[in-house]
Design a protein around this motif. Structure first.
Motif: not given
Length: 187
Positions: A16, A20, A53-55, A57-63
């Motif tokens: 992360l 950033k 970045y918005s996707i 940086s969010d763990a759930e969205q990244r998965q």
């Protein structure tokens, strides 16, 4: 294929903090205020950077992104492999068809040569059978040379030496013909 990771310039296993840092660098580089004269291009790039970045940086969205991306990559790779296999099959079929055409043209030329026709007749027959001119010329030359070498062996009872010209029919030559051939090199 441009991924969200590539948009930010990080690896897919980036932490992360790395995401950033990469976002800050990319945002500074492509901010519309820092790109006078290229505002439209910079705005589009900046928007892609923000979305990535918005996707990521969010763990759930990244998965979810990683799962969907992996599934789509497998599908795309399968499609690519199928297209490549189809192209290879088409090339092989074209090669086989060309080989069959070549063999057919050689057989036709051999049949006409065995019937006693000249090289020019062989060439014309091949052209009449939809054979390309270059190929027809090569086949006619080869078949005619083979036929003449066979005829020379049949007449002499021995094989001609390599590189020797095909034997012509033996006939008595008059003194005038000898003189004429010596002067003008033709009959």
């Amino acid at each position: 294929m441009n991924t969200l990771y590539a948009t930010l310039g990080v690896q897919s296993d980036a932490t992360l903090d790395e995401i950033k840092l990469a976002y800050r660098r990319a945002a500074m580089k492509w901010h519309p205020d820092r790109n006078p004269g290229r505002e439209a291009e910079a705005h589009a790039a900046f928007q892609q950077i923000r979305d990535a970045y918005s996707i990521l940086s969010d763990a759930e969205q990244r998965q979810v992104y990683d799962d969907v991306f992996e599934r789509e990559m497998r599908r795309w790779e399968a499609e690519q492999a199928a297209e490549e296999a189809e192209a290879r099959e088409a090339q092989e079929a074209a090669r086989r068809a060309a080989q069959e055409h070549y063999e057919k043209m050689v057989a036709i030329a051999m049949r006409f040569a065995d019937d006693g026709h000249t090289r020019d007749v062989l060439f014309g027959v091949l052209l009449g059978r939809d054979c390309e001119a270059d190929l027809a010329g090569r086949i006619a030359d080869s078949v005619w040379a083979l036929h003449e070498s066979r005829r020379a062996v049949d007449k002499a009872g021995v094989a001609p030496s390599p590189g020797a010209a095909p034997a012509e029919a033996e006939k008595p030559v008059s003194a005038f013909e000898t003189f004429w051939q010596g002067m003008f090199r033709f009959r």
